[in-house]
Design an enzyme around this catalytic site. Structure first.
Site, PDB file in Angstrom:
ATOM      1  CB  SER A 282      55.308 113.367  73.310  1.00 42.21           C
ATOM      2  OG  SER A 282      56.264 112.118  73.686  1.00 42.21           O
TER       3      SER A 282
ATOM      4  CE  LYS B 216      59.307 111.105  71.144  1.00 48.67           C
ATOM      5  NZ  LYS B 216      57.984 110.693  72.270  1.00 48.67           N
TER       6      LYS B 216
ATOM      7  CE  LYS C  38      50.840 114.687  71.030  1.00 46.31           C
ATOM      8  NZ  LYS C  38      52.323 113.818  72.054  1.00 46.31           N
TER       9      LYS C  38
END
Length: 291
Positions: A96, A171, A239
């Site tokens: 990701s 995502k 993140k």
């Protein structure tokens, strides 16, 4: 059967590589921490000594590493994928990372004659172990079609969502929805506890109504019992929310909930909870409540 190099054998990558080996594929796995290759070897795979060793002779290169700089390094460092993979190799990045970085790296790969998919996953460690991941795939349609048998070995829901970078964009949206659900579930649980309610019963009935969600099913009991062994670490969700906030700003989209939850995740990391499961966001809300 396919020859696969699997780069990154952490909480997610290890069970994914094991599933591919158990399906009969030839899998060479590489991880910076060599002992992480043990489950793959036990499943019939091979422990590679370097990225180049894993990639040599592979038809498919699968990548599952933590962040954009890690994917860039795996691809572009000397002896990396771009140096080692033969033309026509299908590179599938399950990590990701930032959508703009994916678009850049896909371009570099194609210049080397490689095919490239971004295929981030949702479902956490439980989904990786059960091969029930949701996989959102960006890239060329023909490449997605050729990868689908492998992807369906790993996931229950495999959807081509558009060109390169689209998988990472979806995502990011997924991570926003999950983080918002986790924050609200944590608030609700603390609210219930403060009023002395039987939380086991409360979570059961909430799960049967409109408040029900996969987050409630998978994370409710972890919060209730304060069991925060990592399935997906707070540091990684922190993140991912940074990706959401940056990409939203670049697109001119207002995301106030994303900004708030990103700050809560940042607070959790600052308090030393980054290595815990993201359900441990409950601890941040406990601290804010003085509990």
């Amino acid at each position: 059967m396919t020859t696969i190099a699997f780069l990154g054998l952490g909480i997610m990558g290890s069970p994914m590589a094991v599933h591919l080996a158990e399906a009969g594929h030839t899998v060479a796995g590489y991880n910076r921490t060599p002992d992480k290759t043990a489950p793959l070897v036990a499943a019939g795979g091979r422990a590679a000594t370097s990225v180049a060793d894993a990639v040599h002779g592979a038809d498919v290169v699968a990548i599952m590493v933590p962040d954009s700089p890690d994917v860039r390094a795996v691809l572009t460092d000397p002896g990396g994928v771009l140096d080692s993979a033969a033309p026509g190799t299908l590179v599938t990045d399950f990590s990701s990372i930032r959508p703009d970085v994916t678009v850049e790296l896909a371009g570099l790969a194609r210049e080397q004659g490689l095919r490239y998919l971004d295929a981030p996953v949702s479902g956490g460690e439980a989904g990786a172990k059960a091969a029930t991941l949701s996989i959102m795939v960006g890239g060329d349609g023909a490449d997605v079609a050729s990868a689908r048998p492998l992807l369906e070995t790993l996931g229950r829901t495999v959807v081509h969502v558009g060109p390169s970078g689209s998988g990472q964009t979806v995502k990011a949206a997924n991570q926003l929805v999950v983080a918002g659900n986790i924050a609200l579930l944590a608030e609700a649980l603390l609210f219930l506890e403060a009023h002395g309610v039987d939380t086991t019963a409360a979570l059961e009935v909430l799960g049967g109504g409109l408040a029900g969600s996969a987050v409630l099913v998978q994370k409710g009991e972890k919060m209730r019992t304060r069991s925060f062994d990592p399935g997906f670490r707070i540091a990684l969700h922190h993140k991912d929310l940074g990706i959401v906030v940056d990409a939203a700003r670049a697109a001119g989209v207002v995301t106030p909930v994303a900004a708030l939850v990103a700050q809560l995740m940042a607070s959790a990391v600052a308090a030393g909870d980054g290595g815990l499961d993201h359900s441990a966001l409950l601890r941040t809300l406990e601290r804010l409540s003085g509990r």
